[in-house]
Design an enzyme around this catalytic site. Structure first.
Site, PDB file in Angstrom:
ATOM      1  CB  CYS A 131      65.243  57.422   6.271  1.00 20.77           C
ATOM      2  SG  CYS A 131      65.881  56.633   4.668  1.00 20.77           S
ATOM      3  CD  GLU A 138      60.809  61.759  10.944  1.00 24.48           C
ATOM      4  OE1 GLU A 138      60.199  60.661  10.511  1.00 24.48           O
ATOM      5  OE2 GLU A 138      61.673  62.191  10.175  1.00 24.48           O
ATOM      6  CE  LYS A 167      64.103  60.301   9.893  1.00 27.84           C
ATOM      7  NZ  LYS A 167      63.189  60.360   8.798  1.00 27.84           N
TER       8      LYS A 167
END
Length: 450
Positions: free
Chosen positions: A49, A183, A52
């Site tokens: 996370c 994503e 990203k």
């Protein structure tokens, strides 16, 4: 603490949950050691996370630089350098890794940079051959991307490798319909790649409200992302020029420069010696635990993605905190409440949600009220960008309590963090109605529902 053991707590895995549990246990006076075979920080910090989200920030500039012209800015000579962003991100990941290690060191936690295996009751053997004992063992080894097996599957990449690409692929196929697939589809699309998502079902983001799923699909297609539904891999063949010839069921063979799979994650439980001491596992290899994160063996606990309860970093951190406080702290043991956990998808635009979807609420409560706002954010209006946001509130008609909030639009996750408190606190629609709006904002739509 127990002097007959080398340590009061031995943690296997230095990800978010393991680091929090180790630090807190040490703060309570426990003698703690951690074994990590890869890098301190785990999936979230090293290959999840955090990096990203940095790529998401970088991707947003693609549209922001275009929109800036409508706000009077002249942008000349713009170009994107993938290697520069990639290396900046990895440098910051290294910085964060050092901070995590420093935090453990500051709490006198011993760090073993090697693999650890449970070899007997209260016994851990390190890859170097060293054997240590601990009164309590915590397994926090997380999960990894699931790579399906089919002819040519060795040519695919996962989210792990996506952060380290030498160059951006001109054409990329992303398999999966969950948050990771969507994503990275948004990220690569904004960087100028031709992106196609292939999903074995006909639904993306199946755990999210249908209205948000449909809106993201619509916007993604307008942005140029292609979607192939109800299809699975048959084979991948690497050709002489390095391109990949992909055969999907029900589709014509097609060439891509890269294929990424984001078809789920599986707990890292293999080779830990859990079977040696009788720790019970589930069908997916996940460690089965009770409400207090205790396994079927009294002195062994597990937190985070390796338990497959809720695979989110903040949940792992909460579980680690609760475990350490309950086992080593002076207070009464307590369990983490896994209900009403907010979540986000950092797609383009992002999605955020908390509580029940409309479908779940209808099935569970029966009589509900649904409030919805479908609007163009002011920035999009000025920029001439025809992209609409959607906010949705689900209310229990029997008591006016808000049981779900769902949003897609710019900064939705930032707005949702505060809104999630209201849903967790069981506030009512009347409480939102009584709150004065902050104008002009997107968030004011939450208190203006009619």
């Amino acid at each position: 603490m127990a002097d007959e053991y080398d340590y009061d707590l031995f943690t296997i895995g230095a990800g978010s949950g393991g680091v929090r549990a180790s630090r807190v246990a040490a703060a309570h006076g426990a003698r703690v050691a951690v074994a990590e075979e890869y890098r301190v920080g785990g999936t979230c910090v090293i290959r999840g996370c955090v990096p990203k989200k940095m790529l998401v920030y970088g991707a947003h500039f693609a549209e922001d630089l275009v929109d800036a012209q409508h706000f009077g800015w002249t942008i000349e000579g713009k170009r994107f350098d993938w290697a520069a962003l990639r290396d900046h991100v990895q440098n910051d990941v290294t910085r964060l890794e050092g901070l995590y290690g420093q935090t453990l060191g500051n709490h006198n936690v011993t760090i073993f940079a090697e693999r650890a295996t449970i070899t007997g009751p209260h016994e851990i053997t390190l890859a170097s051959g060293k054997t240590v004992t601990a009164k309590t063992i915590l397994v926090a080894t997380g999960a990894r991307p699931l790579v399906p097996t089919f002819p040519g599957s060795e040519h695919v990449i996962t989210s792990n490798e996506a952060f380290h690409l030498e160059q951006l692929p001109r054409r990329i196929l992303i398999a999966g319909g969950g948050y990771i697939a969507n994503e990275f589809a948004g990220i690569f699309n904004e960087f100028g790649c031709k992106v196609t998502i292939a999903n074995r079902s006909d639904t993306i983001l199946r755990s999210y409200d249908a209205s948000l799923r449909d809106r993201l699909l619509q916007i993604s297609m307008v942005k140029g992302i292609g979607f192939l539904f109800n299809t699975e891999f048959e084979s991948i063949e690497k050709q002489a020029d390095g391109t990949l010839l992909v055969r999907l069921s029900g589709q014509e063979p097609c060439e891509y420069d890269a294929v990424m799979v984001a078809t789920g994650r599986i707990p890292n439980t293999e080779g830990l010696g859990l079977e040696t001491v009788g720790v019970e596992l589930g069908k997916k290899g996940e460690i089965l635990v009770d409400a207090f994160s205790k396994t079927s063996v009294d002195h062994i606990y597990a937190v985070g993605d390796v338990t497959d309860r809720v695979q989110l970093t903040p949940v792992a951190i909460r579980e680690g905190q609760a475990f350490a406080d309950s086992v080593f702290g002076p207070g009464e043991p307590y369990a983490v409440d896994h209900s009403c956990v907010p979540s986000a998808v950092f797609s383009h635009p992002p999605i955020a949600a908390v509580g029940m979807t409309e479908s779940e609420a209808r099935n569970t409560l029966g009589n509900i009220k649904v409030f919805q706002s479908d609007f163009r954010p002011m920035k999009n209006v000025v920029a001439g960008r025809n992209e609409r946001s959607l906010y949705k509130m689900i209310v229990d008609a029997a008591n006016d309590r808000i049981v779900g909030i769902h949003m897609i639009g710019p900064e939705a996750p930032e707005i949702m963090q505060a809104a999630a408190i209201a849903v967790k606190a069981r506030l009512t629609k009347a409480d939102f109605d009584a709150t004065v709006a902050i104008h002009p904002t997107m968030a004011e739509e939450l208190v203006l529902f009619k």
